[in-house]
Structures are given as C-alpha cells and as structure tokens.
Design an enzyme around this catalytic site. Structure first.
Site, mmCIF file in Angstrom:
data_model
loop_
_atom_site.group_PDB
_atom_site.id
_atom_site.type_symbol
_atom_site.label_atom_id
_atom_site.label_comp_id
_atom_site.label_asym_id
_atom_site.label_seq_id
_atom_site.Cartn_x
_atom_site.Cartn_y
_atom_site.Cartn_z
ATOM 1 N N GLU A 1 0.746 -1.199 -0.077
ATOM 2 C CA GLU A 1 -0.076 -0.035 0.109
ATOM 3 C C GLU A 1 0.884 1.141 -0.126
ATOM 4 O O GLU A 1 1.502 1.455 1.187
ATOM 5 C CB GLU A 1 -0.924 -0.080 1.210
ATOM 6 C CG GLU A 1 -1.744 -1.327 1.421
ATOM 7 C CD GLU A 1 -2.921 -1.141 0.267
ATOM 8 O OE1 GLU A 1 -3.175 -0.089 -0.469
ATOM 9 O OE2 GLU A 1 -3.196 -2.009 -0.222
ATOM 10 N N CYS B 1 -2.082 9.081 2.656
ATOM 11 C CA CYS B 1 -1.863 8.655 1.437
ATOM 12 C C CYS B 1 -2.924 8.936 0.348
ATOM 13 O O CYS B 1 -2.542 9.102 -0.720
ATOM 14 C CB CYS B 1 -1.561 6.916 1.412
ATOM 15 S SG CYS B 1 -2.773 6.226 2.152
HETATM 16 O O1 TXE Z 1 9.421 5.946 4.795
HETATM 17 P P1 TXE Z 1 8.629 4.693 4.594
HETATM 18 P P2 TXE Z 1 9.140 7.504 5.443
HETATM 19 C C1 TXE Z 1 5.146 8.252 1.771
HETATM 20 C C2 TXE Z 1 5.113 9.676 2.037
HETATM 21 C C3 TXE Z 1 6.781 9.783 2.496
HETATM 22 C C4 TXE Z 1 7.404 8.739 1.971
HETATM 23 C C5 TXE Z 1 8.743 8.157 2.966
HETATM 24 O O2 TXE Z 1 5.224 10.314 0.701
HETATM 25 O O3 TXE Z 1 7.109 11.102 2.465
HETATM 26 O O4 TXE Z 1 6.665 7.655 1.687
HETATM 27 O O5 TXE Z 1 8.094 7.872 4.117
HETATM 28 C C6 TXE Z 1 10.826 0.331 7.215
HETATM 29 N N1 TXE Z 1 13.574 -2.967 4.670
HETATM 30 N N2 TXE Z 1 4.337 7.401 2.884
HETATM 31 O O6 TXE Z 1 10.440 8.169 5.183
HETATM 32 O O7 TXE Z 1 8.624 4.487 3.038
HETATM 33 C C7 TXE Z 1 11.187 1.293 8.375
HETATM 34 O O8 TXE Z 1 11.520 0.536 9.210
HETATM 35 C C8 TXE Z 1 12.770 -3.090 5.179
HETATM 36 C C9 TXE Z 1 3.188 6.844 2.235
HETATM 37 O O9 TXE Z 1 8.381 7.148 6.596
HETATM 38 O O10 TXE Z 1 7.298 4.640 5.258
HETATM 39 C C10 TXE Z 1 9.823 1.934 8.718
HETATM 40 O O11 TXE Z 1 8.924 1.201 9.283
HETATM 41 N N3 TXE Z 1 11.913 -2.290 5.956
HETATM 42 C C11 TXE Z 1 2.297 6.243 3.220
HETATM 43 C C12 TXE Z 1 9.321 2.001 7.008
HETATM 44 O O12 TXE Z 1 9.815 1.059 6.432
HETATM 45 C C13 TXE Z 1 12.534 -1.154 5.713
HETATM 46 C C14 TXE Z 1 2.577 6.177 4.474
HETATM 47 C C15 TXE Z 1 9.386 3.505 6.598
HETATM 48 O O13 TXE Z 1 9.265 3.458 5.214
HETATM 49 C C16 TXE Z 1 13.458 -0.753 4.773
HETATM 50 C C17 TXE Z 1 4.109 6.684 5.092
HETATM 51 C C18 TXE Z 1 14.118 -1.776 4.167
HETATM 52 N N4 TXE Z 1 15.247 -1.615 3.356
HETATM 53 C C19 TXE Z 1 4.806 7.335 3.821
HETATM 54 N N5 TXE Z 1 13.726 0.593 4.699
HETATM 55 C C20 TXE Z 1 0.866 5.548 2.866
HETATM 56 N N6 TXE Z 1 1.220 4.906 1.801
HETATM 57 O O14 TXE Z 1 0.069 5.531 3.551
HETATM 58 C C21 TXE Z 1 12.722 1.028 5.714
HETATM 59 N N7 TXE Z 1 11.959 0.272 6.214
#
Ligand code: TXE
Length: 476
Positions: free
Chosen positions: A231, A265
């Site tokens: 998602e 999102c």
């Molecule tokens: O990281 P993410 P961020 C969007 C929104 C935001 C962007 C980045 O645009 O600016 O994503 O968000 C885990 N292997 N959304 O910086 O992508 C990590 O531990 C395994 C949309 O917060 O959310 C954490 O739990 N796990 C959205 C999570 O991934 C890994 C919601 C953070 O990732 C990993 C949030 C790896 N290599 C942000 N690297 C929606 N769809 O609702 C990180 N993690």
C-alpha cells in the site's frame, strides 16, 4: 487539542528494544508458525472472537490512543478518533460479522467434459503473515491489515512504524492483552528489525509506506517468493472541471488536505483547475483554511525534522507563487497550510509525493489537458474529479488510471468496508478492506473432486487409439 509533549519526543525516547536479535525474531516466528499448525486459527469462531476483541481494544483505550497520536503526530483528538479509531473498529466489526460467510466454499459448476465432478474455491489462510505498518495513521494502517489477516485465519507479526513510537509502544502493550498472544505478536523496531523479519520468509507480507521502501520490501520478499501486498503512495490529483461546484470543491479539498497535516496517502496532492474556476477555487481554499483554523496555531505539526526539511525544500525550490502560508518552523516541527499557484511541473513539489499541508494549484485549458497531465505521470493511489456532468465523469473514470477514484469528494473511497482499497503501478499492489481484505490474505485454493465410478477417463488411457482421439476431440 490534547496536551502534547515536546515535538518529536516520541523519536528521542524510542521505547522499543533495539537489541532484538535474529534469534529473538526467529523465536517469535516459530511460535506463530506452531500456533498456525495447531489449526486453532482456522475456525470461524476464533476469527470473529479475535476481531471483536480487537474492536473492543480500540474502544476501551480510546483516550490512550488519542494521547499516543497527539504525542507522535500532534494530531487533533477528533481526527484521531475519526481516522484511526472509528475506521479500525468499523473494519474489525464488519469482518467479525461476515467472516463465516466469506469462508464458505465458493462452488462453481464444471463444464460438460469435466463431469462427473465438483469444483470449488477453498479460501485457505497463507500461514504466518508479516504486517509492516505506517506512521501516518499508525493504528489504522497497522491494525487494518492485521484485521484482514486474522479474518483469513492467519497468525500475524505486526511491526508498527518506529517513526510513531508512542503508538507502536501502545500497540505492543495492548495487543497481547486483548488478542491470542501465541497468534498475534507485535515486534517493535526500525529498518534493521524489518530486514530481520523479512529474512524469516513469511507466507505473506503487507507493507504500507513509500514507493521506494516498497521496492526494497518486495526485493527482500522475492528471495522467499513471499507474496506481497504493497500500500504505497503517489501524487493523487484533483481535477476541477469548468462546471464544478467551486464552493463545495474548495471546502472539501481544504478539509481533507489538512487532516493529519496532509500526511495521508489519499490526501489531495495537487489540483488541476480549469482556467474558468482556478482563481475562485484558490480564494475559497484560502478562506476555508482561515475559517477552519481560527483557534489553532498557524503551523501544522509534521512527524519529524526530516519530513519538515523535505517540505521546506519543496517551498524554497518552487518557481510558483506562494499565495497563502509558506511558513516553516523547524524547531516546532510545523509547516503552515500553504497554497502554491503555477508551480513548474518539473520541480520537486510536482514530482515528489507532498505528504504535508502544501497544495499546488495548476491551471489547465481543458479536460483533455488535465487527463493528459495525469496519465503522463506514475499512476496515483487516488484521482479526484469535481464536476456536475455525467459525461465528464464517465470520461475521467474511463481514461484516468488510479488505484481508486472519487467524484465530488476526497478520501472517502478509502474508508469504506464495501469497496476495495489499493493502488496500481507505483501506488501499490493488491487491495484490502472488507471482503477484499479476506481474499487478499487468503490463498484461493482450487479443489475438484471426482467419483471413482464410472471411470470414464479410462477411455483415454494409452496406448492412444483413434477412438480415444475422436472422443477427446469431441469432449475437449
Ligand atoms: O518511509 P517509508 P518514510 C510516503 C510519503 C513519505 C514517503 C517516505 O510520501 O514522504 O513515503 O516515508 C521500514 N527494509 N508514505 O520516510 O517508506 C522502516 O523501518 C525493510 C506513504 O516514513 O514509510 C519503517 O517502518 N523495511 C504512506 C518504514 O519502512 C524498511 C505512509 C518506513 O518507510 C527498509 C508513509 C528496508 N530496506 C509514508 N527501509 C502511505 N502509503 O500511507 C525502511 N523500512
């Protein structure tokens, strides 16, 4: 607003055990696998009981949840109830009520050559599922997939986001108190823990977060051929046709853009307004934001410094005009609700998912231009249209590809149990909510049964005679 501790406090006093090792993670996985093998998660009774308990957990602990969200995200209590609590309770109760029916065999009449025989789909749980939750709606986007996984009869490891650490801690405390703790485990931690968990080779992984992290999760899952539900996000456009109700469009976009400070999102990311309505729309959005926020500080709380600086960067690099807001306070972790008109389509504000209270508004000359603009970019999680015309609506619905679409409102398509919610292309893989969630976390196993008498297939056994050929040609 409920009183909050200092901004970002949830980040510095990380409550989870950073010392979890591969052995600990493997032990959790082994317990859950043993519970799954015991068969107790398969009965309809167990499933609906767990789902009702999960709903009760949200109801009993409403204030604690609101406090955790206030701490992690500076969220208004009403918004916390409206998004994380009410949405999760509704999903859990709906699944509890219907799961027995969803589990029924889905029988299909076989074609003539397959007779005598019977066929059906048996919805089989995958086994042990890993759910990696998001920080923006920490309860809804962690427990929502858990609800679907439980409805499908799986055992579950939930890894809530470390960015919303108070919410993560609260889930780690509450879940074992309410749910079968040998079937549902909460493992807290950051990226390293997610990687350790993924290395366990679960039977299914569901991740909610950004597209780039989604790619990494899918690559890690591919090593074990683990099926994924992703998602993700994207830039969800709002198309304003020349015949739209501008007042209603402005009020609805202005409201939904501010929910959780725009960190949702399915929030409206940017607006493509027809030339005839653009100026009026911008004025009305600005008016609405003044009205909505009379008793609030100007800035809206953003989850952490990294994301505040990311948003500030979009504003300093914009070539558009900031006609409302624009203020950023890095110490308070806030960004003002901001309208940017005429940004350049190649600047970061228009190429990255905004995920904050900044609304770019671009002017277009026609519906064709708006549709071409959206279709020239990665497929969004949602596309919104405001128009009074059925013809316009039908054109946009058929010509714009998006995870979901909503006409004359924003975001509500993601909060119903009666329709699937998911992305397409860069905005995700798979869909859940209600019955679709049950299916997403089940393997649809094909089952066929045949009687042993009469043994008609004996007529086709080798050595293959001309008679067998003729018969086979007739039948198949
Ligand atoms: O990281 P993410 P961020 C969007 C929104 C935001 C962007 C980045 O645009 O600016 O994503 O968000 C885990 N292997 N959304 O910086 O992508 C990590 O531990 C395994 C949309 O917060 O959310 C954490 O739990 N796990 C959205 C999570 O991934 C890994 C919601 C953070 O990732 C990993 C949030 C790896 N290599 C942000 N690297 C929606 N769809 O609702 C990180 N993690």
């Amino acid at each position: 607003m409920t009183e909050t501790t200092s901004p970002g406090a949830g980040l510095t006093d990380a409550p989870f055990d950073d010392n979890l090792t591969e052995v600990d993670v493997a032990r959790v996985a082994a317990t859950l696998r043993a519970t799954f093998r015991s068969g107790r998660t398969r009965s309809a009774q167990w499933r609906s009981d767990q789902l009702n308990r999960l709903a009760q957990m949200m109801v009993d602990n409403e204030q604690e949840i609101i406090d955790a969200l206030s701490n992690d995200l500076g969220r208004d209590p009403f918004e916390s109830w409206f998004t994380d609590i009410a949405g999760t309770v509704a999903e859990a109760r709906y699944a509890a009520k219907h799961v027995k029916r969803w589990m029924r065999r889905d029988r299909h009449l076989l074609e003539l050559p397959q007779l005598p025989g019977r066929g059906w789909i048996e919805y089989e749980p995958y086994g042990t599922v890993l759910v990696i939750g998001a920080w923006n709606l920490p309860f809804l986007l962690s427990l929502g997939p858990v609800i679907c996984a439980l409805a499908a009869g799986n055992t579950v490891v939930l890894k809530p986001s470390e960015l919303s650490s108070r919410s993560s801690k609260l889930m780690a405390e509450l879940v074992p108190r309410y749910l079968d703790h040998d079937a549902v485990a909460v493992v807290e931690g950051g990226r390293e823990i997610s990687e350790l968990l993924l290395a366990q080779g679960f039977d299914k992984v569901c991740f909610t977060g950004g597209t780039e992290t989604g790619r990494k999760i899918m690559a890690a899952a591919a090593k074990h051929l683990t099926p994924v539900t992703l998602e993700l996000g994207g830039k969800s456009p709002v198309l304003l046709a020349d015949d739209c109700n501008v007042d209603v469009a402005a009020g609805r976009v202005a409201w939904t853009k501010l929910i959780n400070s725009g960190q949702v999102c399915v929030a409206p990311d940017y607006v493509l307004a027809h030339r005839d309505v653009a100026e009026r729309f911008v004025d009305k959005v600005c008016d609405a934001w003044v009205r909505y926020r009379t008793d609030q500080p100007k800035g809206m709380r953003i989850v952490n410094l990294h994301h505040v600086e990311r948003l500030a960067g979009y504003l300093t690099r914009t070539r558009g005009d900031v006609v409302f807001g624009g203020g950023v306070d890095t110490a308070a972790l806030t960004v003002e609700p901001t309208v940017v008109v005429h940004p350049d389509s190649s600047e970061p504000l228009m190429t990255e998912e905004i995920f904050g209270p900044i609304l770019p508004v671009l002017t277009v000359d026609s519906l064709d231009d708006a549709i071409d603009f959206v279709n020239a970019r990665p497929k969004p999680l949602a596309a919104y249209l405001f128009s009074e015309s059925r013809k316009v609506r039908n054109r946009v619905v058929s010509e714009v590809s998006a995870g979901g679409m909503l006409v004359n409102h924003v975001a509500f398509q993601a909060s119903t149990t009666r329709l699937p919610f998911g992305g397409v292309g860069n905005s995700g893989i798979g869909a859940y909510h209600g019955h679709w969630g049950f299916e997403e976390f089940s393997h649809a196993k094909t089952v066929m049964t045949k009687p042993t008498r009469p043994d008609l297939s004996a007529m086709l056994y080798p050595p293959y005679s001309d008679k067998a050929w003729k018969l086979a040609r007739k039948l198949f």
